[in-house]
Design a protein around this motif. Structure first.
Motif, mmCIF file in Angstrom:
data_model
loop_
_atom_site.group_PDB
_atom_site.id
_atom_site.type_symbol
_atom_site.label_atom_id
_atom_site.label_comp_id
_atom_site.label_asym_id
_atom_site.label_seq_id
_atom_site.Cartn_x
_atom_site.Cartn_y
_atom_site.Cartn_z
ATOM 1 N N ARG A 143 45.410 -4.927 -20.328
ATOM 2 C CA ARG A 143 44.935 -3.604 -19.879
ATOM 3 C C ARG A 143 43.602 -3.200 -20.505
ATOM 4 N NH1 ARG A 143 49.298 0.598 -22.578
ATOM 5 N NH2 ARG A 143 48.747 0.161 -24.742
ATOM 6 N N LYS A 144 43.365 -3.561 -21.745
ATOM 7 C CA LYS A 144 42.090 -3.214 -22.382
ATOM 8 C C LYS A 144 40.937 -3.914 -21.670
ATOM 9 C CE LYS A 144 39.700 -3.059 -26.789
ATOM 10 N NZ LYS A 144 39.728 -3.396 -28.214
ATOM 11 N N GLN A 145 41.130 -5.177 -21.333
ATOM 12 C CA GLN A 145 40.104 -5.928 -20.610
ATOM 13 C C GLN A 145 39.843 -5.307 -19.246
ATOM 14 O OE1 GLN A 145 40.988 -10.117 -20.135
ATOM 15 N NE2 GLN A 145 39.333 -10.415 -18.684
ATOM 16 N N PHE A 146 40.906 -4.936 -18.546
ATOM 17 C CA PHE A 146 40.756 -4.296 -17.236
ATOM 18 C C PHE A 146 39.931 -3.013 -17.351
ATOM 19 C CE2 PHE A 146 42.262 -0.952 -14.376
ATOM 20 C CZ PHE A 146 41.879 -1.492 -13.162
ATOM 21 N N ILE A 147 40.282 -2.175 -18.332
ATOM 22 C CA ILE A 147 39.575 -0.907 -18.511
ATOM 23 C C ILE A 147 38.110 -1.146 -18.863
ATOM 24 C CG2 ILE A 147 39.420 1.159 -19.958
ATOM 25 C CD1 ILE A 147 42.549 1.027 -20.114
ATOM 26 N N GLU A 148 37.853 -2.103 -19.737
ATOM 27 C CA GLU A 148 36.471 -2.426 -20.117
ATOM 28 C C GLU A 148 35.648 -2.848 -18.900
ATOM 29 O OE1 GLU A 148 34.406 -2.410 -22.881
ATOM 30 O OE2 GLU A 148 35.966 -1.088 -23.670
ATOM 31 N N GLU A 149 36.225 -3.683 -18.060
ATOM 32 C CA GLU A 149 35.510 -4.191 -16.889
ATOM 33 C C GLU A 149 35.350 -3.126 -15.800
ATOM 34 O OE1 GLU A 149 36.987 -7.956 -15.415
ATOM 35 O OE2 GLU A 149 37.167 -8.739 -17.472
ATOM 36 N N HIS A 150 36.158 -2.082 -15.850
ATOM 37 C CA HIS A 150 36.128 -1.049 -14.804
ATOM 38 C C HIS A 150 35.940 0.350 -15.380
ATOM 39 C CE1 HIS A 150 38.092 -4.439 -12.757
ATOM 40 N NE2 HIS A 150 37.403 -3.987 -11.733
ATOM 41 N N LYS A 151 35.159 0.460 -16.438
ATOM 42 C CA LYS A 151 34.919 1.769 -17.067
ATOM 43 C C LYS A 151 34.416 2.803 -16.064
ATOM 44 C CE LYS A 151 34.009 0.986 -21.924
ATOM 45 N NZ LYS A 151 33.004 0.985 -22.977
ATOM 46 N N LEU A 152 33.483 2.409 -15.250
ATOM 47 C CA LEU A 152 32.906 3.329 -14.275
ATOM 48 C C LEU A 152 33.984 3.896 -13.353
ATOM 49 C CD1 LEU A 152 30.210 4.492 -13.066
ATOM 50 C CD2 LEU A 152 30.361 2.615 -11.434
ATOM 51 N N GLU A 153 34.791 3.022 -12.780
ATOM 52 C CA GLU A 153 35.825 3.462 -11.838
ATOM 53 C C GLU A 153 36.925 4.254 -12.529
ATOM 54 O OE1 GLU A 153 34.716 0.329 -12.126
ATOM 55 O OE2 GLU A 153 34.217 -0.476 -10.143
ATOM 56 N N VAL A 154 37.290 3.849 -13.739
ATOM 57 C CA VAL A 154 38.392 4.495 -14.452
ATOM 58 C C VAL A 154 37.996 5.881 -14.962
ATOM 59 C CG1 VAL A 154 39.899 4.340 -16.490
ATOM 60 C CG2 VAL A 154 39.503 2.307 -15.088
ATOM 61 N N TYR A 155 36.779 6.014 -15.492
ATOM 62 C CA TYR A 155 36.397 7.258 -16.143
ATOM 63 C C TYR A 155 35.413 8.129 -15.363
ATOM 64 C CZ TYR A 155 38.676 5.184 -20.178
ATOM 65 O OH TYR A 155 39.593 4.616 -21.012
ATOM 66 N N ASP A 156 34.458 7.527 -14.688
ATOM 67 C CA ASP A 156 33.396 8.312 -14.062
ATOM 68 C C ASP A 156 33.596 8.568 -12.571
ATOM 69 O OD1 ASP A 156 32.125 8.411 -16.527
ATOM 70 O OD2 ASP A 156 30.977 6.591 -16.126
ATOM 71 N N GLU A 157 34.213 7.655 -11.891
ATOM 72 C CA GLU A 157 34.437 7.814 -10.447
ATOM 73 C C GLU A 157 35.773 8.521 -10.223
ATOM 74 O OE1 GLU A 157 32.302 7.241 -8.110
ATOM 75 O OE2 GLU A 157 30.803 6.253 -9.352
ATOM 76 N N ALA A 158 35.864 9.730 -10.764
ATOM 77 C CA ALA A 158 37.088 10.514 -10.698
ATOM 78 C C ALA A 158 36.715 11.991 -10.695
ATOM 79 C CB ALA A 158 37.972 10.187 -11.897
ATOM 80 N N VAL A 159 37.680 12.820 -10.324
ATOM 81 C CA VAL A 159 37.412 14.254 -10.212
ATOM 82 C C VAL A 159 38.705 15.031 -10.475
ATOM 83 C CG1 VAL A 159 37.840 14.334 -7.710
ATOM 84 C CG2 VAL A 159 36.268 15.965 -8.744
ATOM 85 N N THR A 160 38.549 16.219 -11.025
ATOM 86 C CA THR A 160 39.689 17.118 -11.201
ATOM 87 C C THR A 160 39.781 18.010 -9.967
ATOM 88 O OG1 THR A 160 39.415 17.109 -13.603
ATOM 89 C CG2 THR A 160 40.680 18.936 -12.654
ATOM 90 N N LEU A 161 40.959 18.036 -9.364
ATOM 91 C CA LEU A 161 41.200 18.846 -8.166
ATOM 92 C C LEU A 161 42.455 19.684 -8.359
ATOM 93 C CD1 LEU A 161 40.739 16.105 -5.405
ATOM 94 C CD2 LEU A 161 39.057 17.814 -6.135
ATOM 95 N N CYS A 162 42.502 20.831 -7.712
ATOM 96 C CA CYS A 162 43.761 21.582 -7.696
ATOM 97 C C CYS A 162 44.751 20.769 -6.858
ATOM 98 C CB CYS A 162 43.558 22.986 -7.112
ATOM 99 S SG CYS A 162 43.123 23.030 -5.367
ATOM 100 N N HIS A 163 46.018 21.028 -7.071
ATOM 101 C CA HIS A 163 47.045 20.241 -6.385
ATOM 102 C C HIS A 163 46.906 20.334 -4.863
ATOM 103 C CE1 HIS A 163 50.678 17.922 -6.323
ATOM 104 N NE2 HIS A 163 51.261 18.789 -5.542
ATOM 105 N N GLU A 164 46.542 21.519 -4.376
ATOM 106 C CA GLU A 164 46.390 21.709 -2.928
ATOM 107 C C GLU A 164 45.292 20.804 -2.362
ATOM 108 O OE1 GLU A 164 44.800 25.129 0.113
ATOM 109 O OE2 GLU A 164 45.962 25.790 -1.621
ATOM 110 N N HIS A 165 44.140 20.779 -3.007
ATOM 111 C CA HIS A 165 43.053 19.933 -2.509
ATOM 112 C C HIS A 165 43.366 18.454 -2.714
ATOM 113 C CE1 HIS A 165 40.427 23.612 -2.400
ATOM 114 N NE2 HIS A 165 40.263 23.061 -1.218
#
Length: 123
Positions: free
Chosen positions: A67-89
């Motif tokens: 899992r550490k290797q996966f996260i390292e290789e996909h830092k952008l997708e795991v941490y930056d390509e994300a958003v906080t949304l209300c449950h409805e949205h």
């Protein structure tokens, strides 16, 4: 040890302390019932990565080791390509793109979120 949970949950456990969660919905500004949404769904991303690398996970130790290797290789997708949304949205987004959106829809999801934000005047 055999697997007791979905593989992605082991990855989330490792990654979640570093998530950049906001205190309000990116679209409407709501401050309650917030969800964290990955545009590149972690389940899909992990399954693709395991297959691409011919990794076979049979035991808990296997995923804990990788899992550490996966996260390292996909830092952008795991941490930056994300958003906080209300449950409805968040539910609305998934009603359009499905319960497990395909990786190829990530940019469309981001565009949809931005369009919804503009409608709320949250620019």
């Amino acid at each position: 040890m055999t697997l007791k949970r979905d593989l992605v949950k082991y990855v989330r456990d490792k990654a979640k302390s570093q998530y950049k969660k906001e205190t309000n919905c990116y679209i409407c500004g709501a401050t309650e019932n917030l969800d964290f949404h990955h545009f590149y769904g972690l389940t899909e991303l992990l399954e693709f990565w395991l297959k691409k690398n011919n990794f076979l996970i049979k035991r808990e130790d296997d995923i804990l080791h990788l899992r550490k290797q996966f996260i390292e290789e996909h830092k952008l997708e795991v941490y930056d390509e994300a958003v906080t949304l209300c449950h409805e949205h968040h539910l609305r987004l998934h009603s359009i793109y499905g319960k497990r959106p395909r990786l190829v829809t990530a940019l469309k999801q981001k565009r949809w979120v931005d369009i919804q934000r503009d409608k709320y005047g949250m620019v």
